[in-house]
Design an enzyme around this catalytic site. Structure first.
Site, PDB file in Angstrom:
ATOM      1  N   GLN A 116      18.973  -4.780  14.547  1.00  0.00           N
ATOM      2  CA  GLN A 116      18.639  -3.630  13.720  1.00  0.00           C
ATOM      3  C   GLN A 116      19.814  -3.290  12.789  1.00  0.00           C
ATOM      4  O   GLN A 116      19.624  -3.078  11.588  1.00  0.00           O
ATOM      5  CB  GLN A 116      18.318  -2.422  14.617  1.00  0.00           C
ATOM      6  CG  GLN A 116      17.982  -1.167  13.846  1.00  0.00           C
ATOM      7  CD  GLN A 116      16.702  -1.308  13.041  1.00  0.00           C
ATOM      8  OE1 GLN A 116      15.675  -1.657  13.588  1.00  0.00           O
ATOM      9  NE2 GLN A 116      16.763  -1.043  11.738  1.00  0.00           N
ATOM     10  N   ARG A 120      14.502  -8.550  24.843  1.00  0.00           N
ATOM     11  CA  ARG A 120      14.542  -7.082  24.794  1.00  0.00           C
ATOM     12  C   ARG A 120      14.325  -6.607  26.220  1.00  0.00           C
ATOM     13  O   ARG A 120      13.283  -6.870  26.827  1.00  0.00           O
ATOM     14  CB  ARG A 120      13.442  -6.523  23.880  1.00  0.00           C
ATOM     15  CG  ARG A 120      13.233  -5.029  24.085  1.00  0.00           C
ATOM     16  CD  ARG A 120      12.329  -4.402  23.079  1.00  0.00           C
ATOM     17  NE  ARG A 120      12.958  -4.367  21.770  1.00  0.00           N
ATOM     18  CZ  ARG A 120      12.563  -3.587  20.768  1.00  0.00           C
ATOM     19  NH1 ARG A 120      11.545  -2.769  20.934  1.00  0.00           N
ATOM     20  NH2 ARG A 120      13.175  -3.621  19.607  1.00  0.00           N
ATOM     21  N   HIS A 144      21.777  -2.621  19.694  1.00  0.00           N
ATOM     22  CA  HIS A 144      20.623  -3.114  18.925  1.00  0.00           C
ATOM     23  C   HIS A 144      21.183  -3.839  17.694  1.00  0.00           C
ATOM     24  O   HIS A 144      21.017  -3.390  16.558  1.00  0.00           O
ATOM     25  CB  HIS A 144      19.730  -1.933  18.530  1.00  0.00           C
ATOM     26  CG  HIS A 144      18.332  -2.322  18.180  1.00  0.00           C
ATOM     27  ND1 HIS A 144      17.887  -3.630  18.164  1.00  0.00           N
ATOM     28  CD2 HIS A 144      17.244  -1.570  17.826  1.00  0.00           C
ATOM     29  CE1 HIS A 144      16.610  -3.662  17.817  1.00  0.00           C
ATOM     30  NE2 HIS A 144      16.204  -2.423  17.618  1.00  0.00           N
ATOM     31  N   CYS A 185      15.406   3.511  12.089  1.00  0.00           N
ATOM     32  CA  CYS A 185      15.068   2.176  12.614  1.00  0.00           C
ATOM     33  C   CYS A 185      13.581   2.051  12.930  1.00  0.00           C
ATOM     34  O   CYS A 185      13.073   0.929  13.028  1.00  0.00           O
ATOM     35  CB  CYS A 185      15.918   1.859  13.832  1.00  0.00           C
ATOM     36  SG  CYS A 185      15.774   3.095  15.123  1.00  0.00           S
ATOM     37  N   ARG A 234      14.592  -6.594   8.554  1.00  0.00           N
ATOM     38  CA  ARG A 234      14.747  -7.202   9.886  1.00  0.00           C
ATOM     39  C   ARG A 234      14.449  -8.702   9.784  1.00  0.00           C
ATOM     40  O   ARG A 234      15.150  -9.528  10.356  1.00  0.00           O
ATOM     41  CB  ARG A 234      13.765  -6.548  10.893  1.00  0.00           C
ATOM     42  CG  ARG A 234      14.049  -5.094  11.236  1.00  0.00           C
ATOM     43  CD  ARG A 234      15.326  -4.935  12.036  1.00  0.00           C
ATOM     44  NE  ARG A 234      15.301  -5.689  13.274  1.00  0.00           N
ATOM     45  CZ  ARG A 234      14.798  -5.249  14.438  1.00  0.00           C
ATOM     46  NH1 ARG A 234      14.297  -4.038  14.512  1.00  0.00           N
ATOM     47  NH2 ARG A 234      14.845  -6.003  15.527  1.00  0.00           N
ATOM     48  N   ASP A 294      17.310   8.564  14.487  1.00  0.00           N
ATOM     49  CA  ASP A 294      16.482   7.782  15.410  1.00  0.00           C
ATOM     50  C   ASP A 294      15.705   8.778  16.274  1.00  0.00           C
ATOM     51  O   ASP A 294      16.012   9.980  16.271  1.00  0.00           O
ATOM     52  CB  ASP A 294      17.392   6.879  16.273  1.00  0.00           C
ATOM     53  CG  ASP A 294      16.606   5.886  17.118  1.00  0.00           C
ATOM     54  OD1 ASP A 294      15.395   5.722  16.890  1.00  0.00           O
ATOM     55  OD2 ASP A 294      17.205   5.277  18.031  1.00  0.00           O
TER      56      ASP A 294
HETATM   57  N1   CP Z   1      13.350  -0.770  15.316  1.00  0.00           N
HETATM   58  C1   CP Z   1      12.796  -1.579  16.257  1.00  0.00           C
HETATM   59  O1   CP Z   1      13.486  -2.273  17.021  1.00  0.00           O
HETATM   60  O2   CP Z   1      11.429  -1.593  16.234  1.00  0.00           O
HETATM   61  P1   CP Z   1      10.513  -2.168  17.406  1.00  0.00           P
HETATM   62  O3   CP Z   1      10.761  -1.344  18.638  1.00  0.00           O
HETATM   63  O4   CP Z   1       9.107  -2.012  16.880  1.00  0.00           O
HETATM   64  O5   CP Z   1      10.880  -3.609  17.630  1.00  0.00           O
END
Ligand code: CP
Length: 311
Positions: free
Chosen positions: A137, A107, A134, A269, A297, A229
């Protein structure tokens, strides 16, 4: 299941509609196994290095738990703990990690960094969120829709909010599975044009559709699911005040939900900010599927890990 062995997962459009279908089928199978308490350890002896440059609850914990449940070993790292934080190159890091572990989850801020990492790594690289995509997700979102609605093709998924990485991956996910993704965003918050075009090209082959508007009511009309979001994502904190003004009228509240189908799901998300992008009555109400979505997830990513790394 068909294998994705050795491949990366940088964006969902890396995969064909058939590969996405197989991932979802395996995810449902894995979820069933976990609920029944059946052992499933196809990744025994495999290690996943996870590099986080940004905070995370769901991605970090679901990948760590998922890898452990599959019999493998997750290794959580952040840039500052690595020599990456002192200027060691992405290319060198990719080649070093390729000699130690079986896959890398990352990430980070820029999608180009993940592409560079993947180009030098000889093992699969999984995108755990960048400025552009993403994919993990969106896989969980597809899984949530499939298990709730029983199908994906022909569904209308409305997205109301920022034209960001989450929308980009939803556009690709919807196109790959024959859905109509109807996006509503304020002027100035458009999604990346090349990703929209890519999604349109995929949708032409699957019977899906991509539409956009600056009118949330139009996007939400008759939708099977309404997705939003945060208005200011990680790293956009200094734009927060301006964004709060620009997104007036884009809150998913009960009036907006009432324009969708009566059995429409509310999706997010997470993390969510009640009273901003979503009203508390919606996210905490009966149509909300956000906790199932978050739980998925784990299952979607376990399927991904098995298809990328399993024998
Ligand atoms: N939705 C998501 O990616 O959550 P986090 O940022 O907690 O990983």
């Amino acid at each position: 299941p068909p294998s994705l062995k050795g491949r990366d997962c940088l964006a969902l459009s890396d995969y064909t509609p058939g590969e996405v279908e197989s991932l979802l089928a395996l995810a449902l199978e894995g979820k069933e196994k976990l609920k029944k308490g059946e052992a499933w350890h196809p990744l025994s002896g495999k290690t996943l290095a996870m590099i986080f440059d940004k905070p995370s609850t769901r991605t970090r914990v679901s990948f760590e738990a998922g890898m452990a449940q599959l019999g493998g070993h997750p290794l959580a790292l952040n840039r500052q703990e690595l020599q990456l934080g002192r200027g060691e190159s992405t290319a060198d890091t990719a080649q070093i990690l390729s000699g130690f572990v079986d896959a890398i989850l990352i990430r980070t801020h820029w999608h180009s960094d993940v592409k560079e990492l993947a180009s030098y790594a000889s093992i699969p690289v999984i995108n755990g969120l960048t400025d552009l995509h993403h994919p993990c997700q969106a896989l969980a979102d597809l899984l949530t829709l499939k298990e709730t609605k029983g199908k994906l093709a022909g569904l209308k998924l409305a997205y109301v909010g920022d034209g960001n990485n989450v929308l980009h991956s939803l556009l690709e996910a919807g196109a790959l599975t024959g859905m109509h993704v109807a996006a509503a965003f304020p002027p100035g918050y458009e999604p990346d044009e090349s990703i929209v075009q890519q999604a349109e090209l995929i949708a032409q082959k699957t019977g899906g559709m991509v539409t956009w508007t600056h009118d949330p009511a139009e996007a939400v009309a008759g939708a099977d699911a309404v997705y939003t979001d945060v208005w200011a994502s990680m790293g956009q904190e200094e734009e927060k005040e301006k964004r709060m003004k620009d997104f007036v009228g884009y809150q998913v509240d009960p009036i907006m939900m009432a324009k969708a189908k009566s059995d429409a799901l509310f999706l997010h998300c997470l993390p969510a900010y009640r009273g901003l992008e979503v009203a508390a009555e919606v996210i905490d109400g009966p149509q909300s599927a956000v906790f199932r979505q978050a739980e998925n997830r784990l299952h979607a990513q376990k399927a991904l890990l098995v298809m990328l790394l399993g024998d």
